[in-house]
Design a protein around this motif. Structure first.
Motif, PDB file in Angstrom:
ATOM      1  N   ARG A 207       0.828  -1.202   0.000  1.00  0.00           N
ATOM      2  CA  ARG A 207       0.000   0.000   0.000  1.00  0.00           C
ATOM      3  C   ARG A 207       0.861   1.251   0.000  1.00  0.00           C
ATOM      4  O   ARG A 207       0.544   2.242  -0.672  1.00  0.00           O
ATOM      5  N   GLY A 208       1.964   1.218   0.763  1.00  0.00           N
ATOM      6  CA  GLY A 208       2.865   2.366   0.790  1.00  0.00           C
ATOM      7  C   GLY A 208       3.504   2.611  -0.562  1.00  0.00           C
ATOM      8  O   GLY A 208       3.578   3.762  -1.034  1.00  0.00           O
ATOM      9  N   LEU A 209       3.953   1.544  -1.213  1.00  0.00           N
ATOM     10  CA  LEU A 209       4.553   1.688  -2.529  1.00  0.00           C
ATOM     11  C   LEU A 209       3.547   2.207  -3.549  1.00  0.00           C
ATOM     12  O   LEU A 209       3.899   2.978  -4.446  1.00  0.00           O
ATOM     13  N   ARG A 210       2.294   1.795  -3.409  1.00  0.00           N
ATOM     14  CA  ARG A 210       1.272   2.243  -4.349  1.00  0.00           C
ATOM     15  C   ARG A 210       1.109   3.760  -4.260  1.00  0.00           C
ATOM     16  O   ARG A 210       0.947   4.441  -5.288  1.00  0.00           O
ATOM     17  N   GLN A 211       1.191   4.315  -3.058  1.00  0.00           N
ATOM     18  CA  GLN A 211       1.096   5.768  -2.902  1.00  0.00           C
ATOM     19  C   GLN A 211       2.273   6.460  -3.581  1.00  0.00           C
ATOM     20  O   GLN A 211       2.107   7.472  -4.278  1.00  0.00           O
ATOM     21  N   TYR A 212       3.485   5.908  -3.380  1.00  0.00           N
ATOM     22  CA  TYR A 212       4.667   6.492  -4.017  1.00  0.00           C
ATOM     23  C   TYR A 212       4.570   6.353  -5.536  1.00  0.00           C
ATOM     24  O   TYR A 212       4.948   7.259  -6.285  1.00  0.00           O
ATOM     25  N   ALA A 213       4.061   5.197  -5.994  1.00  0.00           N
ATOM     26  CA  ALA A 213       3.932   4.974  -7.435  1.00  0.00           C
ATOM     27  C   ALA A 213       3.004   6.006  -8.059  1.00  0.00           C
ATOM     28  O   ALA A 213       3.258   6.492  -9.177  1.00  0.00           O
ATOM     29  N   ASN A 214       1.933   6.359  -7.350  1.00  0.00           N
ATOM     30  CA  ASN A 214       0.994   7.359  -7.874  1.00  0.00           C
ATOM     31  C   ASN A 214       1.701   8.699  -8.087  1.00  0.00           C
ATOM     32  O   ASN A 214       1.454   9.382  -9.088  1.00  0.00           O
ATOM     33  N   VAL A 215       2.568   9.075  -7.140  1.00  0.00           N
ATOM     34  CA  VAL A 215       3.310  10.337  -7.272  1.00  0.00           C
ATOM     35  C   VAL A 215       4.177  10.304  -8.521  1.00  0.00           C
ATOM     36  O   VAL A 215       4.211  11.254  -9.316  1.00  0.00           O
ATOM     37  N   MET A 216       4.883   9.197  -8.716  1.00  0.00           N
ATOM     38  CA  MET A 216       5.795   9.090  -9.853  1.00  0.00           C
ATOM     39  C   MET A 216       5.050   8.969 -11.177  1.00  0.00           C
ATOM     40  O   MET A 216       5.473   9.534 -12.191  1.00  0.00           O
ATOM     41  N   GLU A 217       3.937   8.251 -11.189  1.00  0.00           N
ATOM     42  CA  GLU A 217       3.143   8.150 -12.413  1.00  0.00           C
ATOM     43  C   GLU A 217       2.574   9.501 -12.801  1.00  0.00           C
ATOM     44  O   GLU A 217       2.547   9.860 -13.989  1.00  0.00           O
ATOM     45  N   ASN A 218       2.147  10.272 -11.807  1.00  0.00           N
ATOM     46  CA  ASN A 218       1.638  11.613 -12.086  1.00  0.00           C
ATOM     47  C   ASN A 218       2.726  12.526 -12.634  1.00  0.00           C
ATOM     48  O   ASN A 218       2.430  13.506 -13.334  1.00  0.00           O
ATOM     49  N   ALA A 219       3.988  12.210 -12.295  1.00  0.00           N
ATOM     50  CA  ALA A 219       5.118  12.990 -12.813  1.00  0.00           C
ATOM     51  C   ALA A 219       5.536  12.527 -14.208  1.00  0.00           C
ATOM     52  O   ALA A 219       6.420  13.145 -14.816  1.00  0.00           O
ATOM     53  N   GLY A 220       4.939  11.439 -14.699  1.00  0.00           N
ATOM     54  CA  GLY A 220       5.206  10.999 -16.059  1.00  0.00           C
ATOM     55  C   GLY A 220       6.034   9.748 -16.207  1.00  0.00           C
ATOM     56  O   GLY A 220       6.392   9.367 -17.333  1.00  0.00           O
ATOM     57  N   PHE A 221       6.345   9.055 -15.106  1.00  0.00           N
ATOM     58  CA  PHE A 221       7.152   7.839 -15.178  1.00  0.00           C
ATOM     59  C   PHE A 221       6.277   6.597 -15.326  1.00  0.00           C
ATOM     60  O   PHE A 221       5.139   6.567 -14.825  1.00  0.00           O
ATOM     61  N   ASP A 222       6.811   5.572 -15.978  1.00  0.00           N
ATOM     62  CA  ASP A 222       6.230   4.229 -15.892  1.00  0.00           C
ATOM     63  C   ASP A 222       6.785   3.597 -14.619  1.00  0.00           C
ATOM     64  O   ASP A 222       7.996   3.652 -14.374  1.00  0.00           O
ATOM     65  N   VAL A 223       5.926   3.000 -13.801  1.00  0.00           N
ATOM     66  CA  VAL A 223       6.345   2.527 -12.486  1.00  0.00           C
ATOM     67  C   VAL A 223       5.938   1.074 -12.273  1.00  0.00           C
ATOM     68  O   VAL A 223       4.809   0.679 -12.596  1.00  0.00           O
ATOM     69  N   GLU A 224       6.871   0.286 -11.751  1.00  0.00           N
ATOM     70  CA  GLU A 224       6.573  -1.055 -11.265  1.00  0.00           C
ATOM     71  C   GLU A 224       6.993  -1.132  -9.807  1.00  0.00           C
ATOM     72  O   GLU A 224       7.982  -0.509  -9.404  1.00  0.00           O
ATOM     73  N   THR A 225       6.247  -1.889  -9.011  1.00  0.00           N
ATOM     74  CA  THR A 225       6.557  -2.011  -7.581  1.00  0.00           C
ATOM     75  C   THR A 225       6.996  -3.429  -7.253  1.00  0.00           C
ATOM     76  O   THR A 225       6.527  -4.400  -7.862  1.00  0.00           O
ATOM     77  N   HIS A 226       7.903  -3.538  -6.273  1.00  0.00           N
ATOM     78  CA  HIS A 226       8.430  -4.843  -5.858  1.00  0.00           C
ATOM     79  C   HIS A 226       8.514  -4.869  -4.332  1.00  0.00           C
ATOM     80  O   HIS A 226       9.231  -4.052  -3.744  1.00  0.00           O
ATOM     81  N   VAL A 227       7.806  -5.755  -3.689  1.00  0.00           N
ATOM     82  CA  VAL A 227       7.966  -6.018  -2.260  1.00  0.00           C
ATOM     83  C   VAL A 227       8.616  -7.390  -2.150  1.00  0.00           C
ATOM     84  O   VAL A 227       8.033  -8.400  -2.562  1.00  0.00           O
ATOM     85  N   VAL A 228       9.830  -7.427  -1.625  1.00  0.00           N
ATOM     86  CA  VAL A 228      10.592  -8.675  -1.568  1.00  0.00           C
ATOM     87  C   VAL A 228      11.101  -8.900  -0.156  1.00  0.00           C
ATOM     88  O   VAL A 228      11.096  -7.996   0.678  1.00  0.00           O
ATOM     89  N   ARG A 229      11.546 -10.109   0.093  1.00  0.00           N
ATOM     90  CA  ARG A 229      12.029 -10.476   1.421  1.00  0.00           C
ATOM     91  C   ARG A 229      13.480 -10.929   1.323  1.00  0.00           C
ATOM     92  O   ARG A 229      13.862 -11.604   0.371  1.00  0.00           O
ATOM     93  N   GLY A 230      14.290 -10.519   2.304  1.00  0.00           N
ATOM     94  CA  GLY A 230      15.675 -10.962   2.304  1.00  0.00           C
ATOM     95  C   GLY A 230      16.618  -9.877   2.788  1.00  0.00           C
ATOM     96  O   GLY A 230      16.228  -8.976   3.535  1.00  0.00           O
ATOM     97  N   THR A 231      17.873  -9.965   2.362  1.00  0.00           N
ATOM     98  CA  THR A 231      18.885  -8.971   2.721  1.00  0.00           C
ATOM     99  C   THR A 231      18.780  -7.815   1.744  1.00  0.00           C
ATOM    100  O   THR A 231      18.908  -8.016   0.528  1.00  0.00           O
ATOM    101  N   PRO A 232      18.556  -6.582   2.237  1.00  0.00           N
ATOM    102  CA  PRO A 232      18.221  -5.475   1.332  1.00  0.00           C
ATOM    103  C   PRO A 232      19.173  -5.282   0.161  1.00  0.00           C
ATOM    104  O   PRO A 232      18.732  -5.272  -0.995  1.00  0.00           O
ATOM    105  N   HIS A 233      20.477  -5.154   0.402  1.00  0.00           N
ATOM    106  CA  HIS A 233      21.356  -4.823  -0.724  1.00  0.00           C
ATOM    107  C   HIS A 233      21.416  -5.967  -1.741  1.00  0.00           C
ATOM    108  O   HIS A 233      21.526  -5.726  -2.946  1.00  0.00           O
ATOM    109  N   ARG A 234      21.313  -7.214  -1.262  1.00  0.00           N
ATOM    110  CA  ARG A 234      21.350  -8.339  -2.199  1.00  0.00           C
ATOM    111  C   ARG A 234      20.088  -8.374  -3.064  1.00  0.00           C
ATOM    112  O   ARG A 234      20.162  -8.616  -4.281  1.00  0.00           O
ATOM    113  N   ARG A 235      18.946  -8.142  -2.450  1.00  0.00           N
ATOM    114  CA  ARG A 235      17.706  -8.183  -3.220  1.00  0.00           C
ATOM    115  C   ARG A 235      17.627  -6.999  -4.186  1.00  0.00           C
ATOM    116  O   ARG A 235      17.144  -7.133  -5.312  1.00  0.00           O
TER     117      ARG A 235
END
Length: 278
Positions: free
Chosen positions: A59-87
């Protein structure tokens, strides 16, 4: 261009993502698609009481995606599990990203500033150019320290292949850059080589042909200390440096000039690693 935008959904991340000027800078350098990524730590489980981290982060990413889409970007969201820098690195490789963006709180009250573990580990291991976007340390409503990401660039070079690769980034950064400072710190290797002033002048000529107002500096001393001293003098919005890559030894040790700059710089840092291997 495709960018990975790594976020922990904190107030600092929100400040960076909702800053219209920062987003405009990304458009100026050619970013069209943004992959928003957030990582759930592997030691946090969905079955724990009160935990719905994946759902909340979606849900949080969807809010951020809306901001970026309104700015003109194509946006995909990814919620993943694991070690942050590796993922984050894994997704960057999978989608063939051109850069990764991660926020980092700046100006710690500690005398020797440190950056967050994710930004630090990405600086050591990133597979694509990495933009460390400094966010002020205010607790309630933090803001980005420099809205115009690439308006004034400090480029540090030792004239190595790594540094040349970083300079090549101006081919797209120039669309958002108005001023540049080129700095070289003398070393014993300079003996018998071409005068660094002349070499910097050649690089400056290239940037001036692109209507970038450019000055050069040659310093003497510890490379990281001298580069950071120039940063303090000219207050760039971003410092551009090259990285030597991702050897196992580098992942275990701190101390390279590029990592020092990422850890200690007051402003944004754009770190360019070696090209991907097949």
């Amino acid at each position: 261009m495709r960018a990975i935008y790594a976020t922990d959904l904190s107030a600092a991340s929100e400040a960076a993502i909702e800053n219209e000027t920062c987003l405009e800078c990304l458009q100026r350098i050619g970013v069209e698609t943004i992959h928003l990524v957030t990582v759930v730590p592997s030691n946090v489980h969905a079955g724990m009481p009160g935990m719905d981290l994946e759902g909340r982060r979606e849900r949080g990413l969807r809010q951020y995606a809306n901001v970026m889409e309104n700015a003109g970007f194509d946006v995909e969201t990814h919620v993943v599990r694991g070690t942050p820098h590796r993922r984050i690195n894994g997704i960057a490789e999978t989608v063939r990203a051109d850069l990764t963006i991660v926020g980092s709180r700046g100006q710690s009250p500690l005398e020797n500033r440190v950056i967050g573990s994710t930004a630090r580990n990405l600086a050591r291991s990133t597979v694509v150019p990495l933009l460390v976007n400094r966010i002020e340390r205010a607790e309630d409503e933090p803001e980005v320290l420099h809205e115009h990401l690439f308006q004034r660039v400090l480029y540090a070079t030792d004239f190595s292949e790594n540094a040349e690769r970083a300079f090549d980034a101006f081919s797209y950064l120039r669309h958002a850059t108005q001023e540049a400072t080129l700095v070289h710190v003398r070393s014993p290797k300079d003996q018998g080589a071409e005068d660094p002033e002349d070499r910097l002048a050649d690089l400056a000529s290239t940037l001036e042909d692109w209507d970038i107002e450019t000055e050069t500096r040659v310093r003497q001393g510890d490379p990281a200390d001298e580069i950071l001293a120039v940063e303090d003098e000219v207050t760039p919005t971003t410092t551009l440096v090259g990285s030597r890559g991702r050897s196992r030894l580098r992942r275990l040790m701190l101390g390279s000039v590029s990592e020092e700059i990422v850890a200690r710089a007051d402003g944004n840092v754009y770190l360019v690693p070696p090209p991907r291997t097949a």
